[in-house]
Design a protein around this motif. Sequence first.
Motif, PDB file in Angstrom:
ATOM      1  N   THR A  72       0.835  -1.200   0.000  1.00  0.00           N
ATOM      2  CA  THR A  72       0.000   0.000   0.000  1.00  0.00           C
ATOM      3  C   THR A  72       0.870   1.251   0.000  1.00  0.00           C
ATOM      4  O   THR A  72       0.595   2.225  -0.713  1.00  0.00           O
ATOM      5  CB  THR A  72      -0.913   0.020   1.242  1.00  0.00           C
ATOM      6  N   VAL A  73       1.926   1.225   0.817  1.00  0.00           N
ATOM      7  CA  VAL A  73       2.847   2.363   0.888  1.00  0.00           C
ATOM      8  C   VAL A  73       3.508   2.593  -0.466  1.00  0.00           C
ATOM      9  O   VAL A  73       3.600   3.725  -0.951  1.00  0.00           O
ATOM     10  CB  VAL A  73       3.909   2.136   1.979  1.00  0.00           C
ATOM     11  N   ASP A  74       3.977   1.512  -1.095  1.00  0.00           N
ATOM     12  CA  ASP A  74       4.600   1.625  -2.420  1.00  0.00           C
ATOM     13  C   ASP A  74       3.631   2.248  -3.418  1.00  0.00           C
ATOM     14  O   ASP A  74       4.011   3.105  -4.233  1.00  0.00           O
ATOM     15  CB  ASP A  74       5.049   0.245  -2.918  1.00  0.00           C
ATOM     16  N   ARG A  75       2.391   1.797  -3.390  1.00  0.00           N
ATOM     17  CA  ARG A  75       1.379   2.319  -4.294  1.00  0.00           C
ATOM     18  C   ARG A  75       1.149   3.813  -4.046  1.00  0.00           C
ATOM     19  O   ARG A  75       1.070   4.615  -4.983  1.00  0.00           O
ATOM     20  CB  ARG A  75       0.062   1.548  -4.084  1.00  0.00           C
ATOM     21  N   LEU A  76       1.052   4.190  -2.783  1.00  0.00           N
ATOM     22  CA  LEU A  76       0.826   5.587  -2.431  1.00  0.00           C
ATOM     23  C   LEU A  76       1.984   6.466  -2.891  1.00  0.00           C
ATOM     24  O   LEU A  76       1.775   7.537  -3.485  1.00  0.00           O
ATOM     25  CB  LEU A  76       0.638   5.723  -0.920  1.00  0.00           C
ATOM     26  N   LEU A  77       3.212   6.047  -2.641  1.00  0.00           N
ATOM     27  CA  LEU A  77       4.378   6.828  -3.055  1.00  0.00           C
ATOM     28  C   LEU A  77       4.420   7.006  -4.566  1.00  0.00           C
ATOM     29  O   LEU A  77       4.781   8.066  -5.074  1.00  0.00           O
ATOM     30  CB  LEU A  77       5.662   6.170  -2.560  1.00  0.00           C
ATOM     31  N   SER A  78       4.041   5.960  -5.291  1.00  0.00           N
ATOM     32  CA  SER A  78       4.011   6.035  -6.748  1.00  0.00           C
ATOM     33  C   SER A  78       2.976   7.058  -7.214  1.00  0.00           C
ATOM     34  O   SER A  78       3.242   7.868  -8.111  1.00  0.00           O
ATOM     35  CB  SER A  78       3.696   4.660  -7.339  1.00  0.00           C
ATOM     36  N   LEU A  79       1.800   7.049  -6.593  1.00  0.00           N
ATOM     37  CA  LEU A  79       0.751   7.999  -6.964  1.00  0.00           C
ATOM     38  C   LEU A  79       1.173   9.429  -6.669  1.00  0.00           C
ATOM     39  O   LEU A  79       0.959  10.339  -7.470  1.00  0.00           O
ATOM     40  CB  LEU A  79      -0.537   7.672  -6.213  1.00  0.00           C
ATOM     41  N   LEU A  80       1.794   9.642  -5.498  1.00  0.00           N
ATOM     42  CA  LEU A  80       2.193  10.990  -5.111  1.00  0.00           C
ATOM     43  C   LEU A  80       3.342  11.514  -5.965  1.00  0.00           C
ATOM     44  O   LEU A  80       3.485  12.723  -6.151  1.00  0.00           O
ATOM     45  CB  LEU A  80       2.585  11.012  -3.627  1.00  0.00           C
ATOM     46  N   GLN A  81       4.163  10.599  -6.487  1.00  0.00           N
ATOM     47  CA  GLN A  81       5.264  11.020  -7.348  1.00  0.00           C
ATOM     48  C   GLN A  81       4.750  11.448  -8.720  1.00  0.00           C
ATOM     49  O   GLN A  81       5.301  12.363  -9.343  1.00  0.00           O
ATOM     50  CB  GLN A  81       6.285   9.894  -7.495  1.00  0.00           C
ATOM     51  N   LYS A  82       3.689  10.804  -9.188  1.00  0.00           N
ATOM     52  CA  LYS A  82       3.153  11.106 -10.508  1.00  0.00           C
ATOM     53  C   LYS A  82       2.225  12.310 -10.496  1.00  0.00           C
ATOM     54  O   LYS A  82       2.062  12.987 -11.512  1.00  0.00           O
ATOM     55  CB  LYS A  82       2.395   9.884 -11.043  1.00  0.00           C
ATOM     56  N   ALA A  83       1.592  12.561  -9.336  1.00  0.00           N
ATOM     57  CA  ALA A  83       0.613  13.648  -9.257  1.00  0.00           C
ATOM     58  C   ALA A  83       0.789  14.397  -7.952  1.00  0.00           C
ATOM     59  O   ALA A  83       1.250  13.839  -6.959  1.00  0.00           O
ATOM     60  CB  ALA A  83      -0.810  13.085  -9.345  1.00  0.00           C
ATOM     61  N   ASN A  84       0.436  15.658  -7.959  1.00  0.00           N
ATOM     62  CA  ASN A  84       0.457  16.474  -6.759  1.00  0.00           C
ATOM     63  C   ASN A  84      -0.965  16.966  -6.513  1.00  0.00           C
ATOM     64  O   ASN A  84      -1.308  18.099  -6.866  1.00  0.00           O
ATOM     65  CB  ASN A  84       1.426  17.647  -6.918  1.00  0.00           C
ATOM     66  N   PRO A  85      -1.811  16.103  -5.951  1.00  0.00           N
ATOM     67  CA  PRO A  85      -3.231  16.436  -5.836  1.00  0.00           C
ATOM     68  C   PRO A  85      -3.466  17.653  -4.952  1.00  0.00           C
ATOM     69  O   PRO A  85      -3.165  17.653  -3.763  1.00  0.00           O
ATOM     70  CB  PRO A  85      -3.840  15.165  -5.220  1.00  0.00           C
ATOM     71  N   SER A  86      -4.030  18.678  -5.528  1.00  0.00           N
ATOM     72  CA  SER A  86      -4.187  19.955  -4.829  1.00  0.00           C
ATOM     73  C   SER A  86      -5.240  19.891  -3.728  1.00  0.00           C
ATOM     74  O   SER A  86      -5.202  20.690  -2.789  1.00  0.00           O
ATOM     75  CB  SER A  86      -4.551  21.053  -5.828  1.00  0.00           C
ATOM     76  N   ARG A  87      -6.169  18.946  -3.826  1.00  0.00           N
ATOM     77  CA  ARG A  87      -7.237  18.866  -2.826  1.00  0.00           C
ATOM     78  C   ARG A  87      -6.892  17.953  -1.655  1.00  0.00           C
ATOM     79  O   ARG A  87      -7.689  17.797  -0.727  1.00  0.00           O
ATOM     80  CB  ARG A  87      -8.530  18.394  -3.479  1.00  0.00           C
TER      81      ARG A  87
END
Length: 244
Positions: A72-87
């Motif tokens: 789950t942590v790996d998945r989260l880090l990957s998502l945060l690296q690809k996008a910087n969700p403003s909300r």
Amino acid sequence: MIVFINDRPIRLVGPKTTTQLTGARPTRPSESNSLSDNSFADFDQIIDARLEVLKVDALHGHLLVLNATPATVDRLLSLLQKANPSRLLSITLGCLNKNDCEEAIKKPFKIIKAAGGVVLKDSKQLLMFRRGVWDLPKGKLDDGESSRQGAAREVEEETGVAVDVGDRICTTWHTYTLNGSRILKRTKWYRMSVVDDSHMAPQEDEDIEKLAWLDWRETQLALTNSFSSIRYVIEQLQELTVRK
């Protein structure tokens, strides 16, 4: 453990704390925005990692992810690296094994150890204005240097103020990129008292523009233009002060 990624707090908790959070009576968002109190019981959504895959459209508001694993942590880090969700405001990972998740969140980064402090004089604290935001003095540890030694040295170098190092306030982790490397900086923060501020001056070669002694109200106003991790340190100091 709390990690600030893209200035958003990611909190890792174990099963016991997860139970306390999910069992707590939620507060309304308008009632609390603190990183250090039970605002983590106030979630906009809850996802069970055993039942659904974490997706980028889930990264908004205050998010709780239950039954988190290193995957789950790996998945989260990957998502945060690809996008910087403003909300996105915060994420709490309710880990099945907190130690395993902590190791997973550290693994992709080079870890740098640092220390800093909140310097107190009477009823005021010392803040510095650097690169357009209010900040606290801190810096990397030298080889063989303890966190307490490094904190005192960095404060004196950046502000010219000699200090006495007191109780540790908290430890923060925050990420950034330097020369293509992903860095995770661990900073230990200490409560400090002034020994001599007769030579107080901003360290210009570190882009520090000015220093200011601010009372609690002035500090809160200044920190509206600061980093989430710095606001967290001040919140923890306030809690430490109340407990005393």
